[in-house]
Motif scaffolding. Structure first.
Motif, short mmCIF file in Angstrom:
data_model
loop_
_atom_site.label_atom_id
_atom_site.label_comp_id
_atom_site.label_asym_id
_atom_site.label_seq_id
_atom_site.Cartn_x
_atom_site.Cartn_y
_atom_site.Cartn_z
N PRO A 93 15.86 104.49 31.03
CA PRO A 93 17.14 105.03 30.55
C PRO A 93 16.97 106.19 29.56
CG PRO A 93 17.14 102.63 30.46
CD PRO A 93 15.74 103.05 30.79
N LEU A 94 15.82 106.26 28.89
CA LEU A 94 15.65 107.30 27.87
C LEU A 94 15.14 108.63 28.43
CD1 LEU A 94 14.17 105.67 24.64
CD2 LEU A 94 16.45 106.58 25.02
N LYS A 136 16.35 112.27 27.60
CA LYS A 136 17.05 112.24 26.31
C LYS A 136 16.06 112.48 25.17
CE LYS A 136 20.38 108.91 28.11
NZ LYS A 136 20.77 107.50 28.14
N GLY A 196 14.12 100.75 23.81
CA GLY A 196 14.46 99.87 24.92
C GLY A 196 13.25 99.13 25.49
N ARG A 235 19.64 102.24 25.98
CA ARG A 235 18.22 102.02 25.77
C ARG A 235 17.59 101.12 26.83
NH1 ARG A 235 20.65 103.83 21.79
NH2 ARG A 235 19.64 104.89 20.05
N TYR A 236 18.33 100.09 27.22
CA TYR A 236 17.77 99.13 28.18
C TYR A 236 18.37 99.26 29.59
CZ TYR A 236 15.43 96.66 24.39
OH TYR A 236 14.60 96.34 23.36
#
Lengths: 193, 165
Positions: free
Chosen positions: A52-53, A56, A153, B87-88
């Motif tokens: 997900p990062l 970013k 995360g 984030r997850y």
């Protein structure tokens, strides 16, 4: 099943056969469901090619090293960074440690930086043993409250983030680096290995 | 890299911090209830379908402490769940957001129920029409519970017709 007392008319004509297309409906429906399930399973959680990062800005952190020093991501700005979350109890971390040690030998003042973050490992003695055993020549940071792990995360180790000079996450790997996967991540941040 | 390090408190403090996670912020009863409610929608990343409020894992406890800190800071429920999802990934949410591919999860059962209901209705109506008494059908067709296959029924009727004097 008795003889019918009804009039001796001609026998009823057999019902019209089921249209061919209707026979294909159940198997086609089943195939569509199986295909959707397969796509869902193969698509997974995007853990290898992009967490997900990816794309970013890398969350900043300031953490203490096992030697009592302090390292922040902000202090590494302008340098490509390989950020590796590991633990001494993690077997795949042991497999990839020699690779990261070799990579860390390519570090330079304004070039690549390798940083390790200890994840959910309360035994500092084991952490030190791990560092000594693999002669890790890069900082190993302590994240006692897992705050940095959460901002990245991280759910399990090893996980590695490839951060470019501009502080953007460009690559992510989970489950243990191989030379090929490490090279793939480094390529995304403009580093050859 | 070594130039980026500065010695501070030393190894003893590092060891202490590694051993003792900090306590979470103090919350009012209302805030705590809200933190627990939001926490029940966040999946423990290292468990099987458990919310972070029910998991004893270090990571879940840390996430819950983080969440409580965000509640104390006045962040909204949406902001907090978005924080963890960014984030997850969406998989950290036990209540999947109603958008994108996830819509299939929510709309799928409704669509299946509507389509299945329509099919069942049309099937029952067709069966009802077939079971309705016809001039030459005789008592065989009067049985509403008759579920004899159509081909077999036709054969029986044909044989019945031949046996008539």
């Amino acid at each position: 099943m008795t003889d019918s007392p009804s009039s001796p008319s001609a026998p009823a004509s057999p019902p019209a056969p089921t249209p061919a297309w209707r026979r294909f409906v159940p198997p086609v429906l089943a195939a569509v469901l199986v295909a959707a399930l397969g796509v869902g399973l193969l698509r997974g959680n995007g853990t290898q090619d992009g967490g997900p990062l990816v794309g970013k800005a890398a969350p900043d952190f300031t953490l203490q090293t096992i030697d009592g020093g302090r390292v922040s991501l902000a202090s590494l700005k302008g340098r490509p960074v390989v950020l590796n979350f590991w633990a001494s109890w993690c077997v795949p971390c042991r497999d990839e440690a020699p690779l990261l040690r070799d990579l860390s030998e390519k570090q330079s003042a304004n070039g690549l930086a390798v940083v390790g973050v200890v994840f959910s490992d309360k035994d500092l003695k084991s952490v030190r043993s791990f560092v000594q055993e693999y002669a890790l020549a890069y900082p190993s940071l302590l994240d006692p409250n897992l705050n940095t792990a959460i901002t990245y995360g991280v759910s399990g180790v090893p996980e590695t983030f490839f951060i470019d000079k501009g502080g953007m996450v460009r690559g992510y790997d989970q489950g243990g680096l191989t030379r090929e996967r490490l090279q793939a991540g480094l390529t995304k941040i403009g580093v050859a290995f | 890299m070594q130039a980026t390090q500065t010695r501070t408190a030393g190894q003893t403090q590092a060891a202490q911090e590694q051993q003792a996670p900090a306590a979470g912020p103090a919350l009012t009863a209302v805030q705590e209830a809200r933190a627990q409610a939001v926490g029940r929608t966040i999946r423990c990343p290292v468990c099987q379908g458990l919310p972070i409020t029910e998991s004893p894992s270090d990571l879940s406890q840390s996430m819950l402490r983080d969440l409580r800190g965000q509640v104390a800071a006045g962040r909204s429920d949406d902001q907090i769940t978005t924080y963890f999802a960014q984030r997850y990934g969406d998989t950290v949410l036990l209540d999947p957001p109603r958008r994108g591919v996830n819509l299939l999860l929510w709309a799928g059962p409704v669509v299946a129920a509507v389509l299945g209901g329509a099919w069942l209705l049309s099937y029952l109506r067709a069966r009802e029409r077939q079971a309705a008494p016809t001039p030459d059908a005789g008592p065989l067709a009067d049985d509403p519970g008759d579920d004899t296959p159509d081909a077999y029924l036709a054969q029986v009727r044909a044989e019945a017709g031949r046996r008539q004097p």
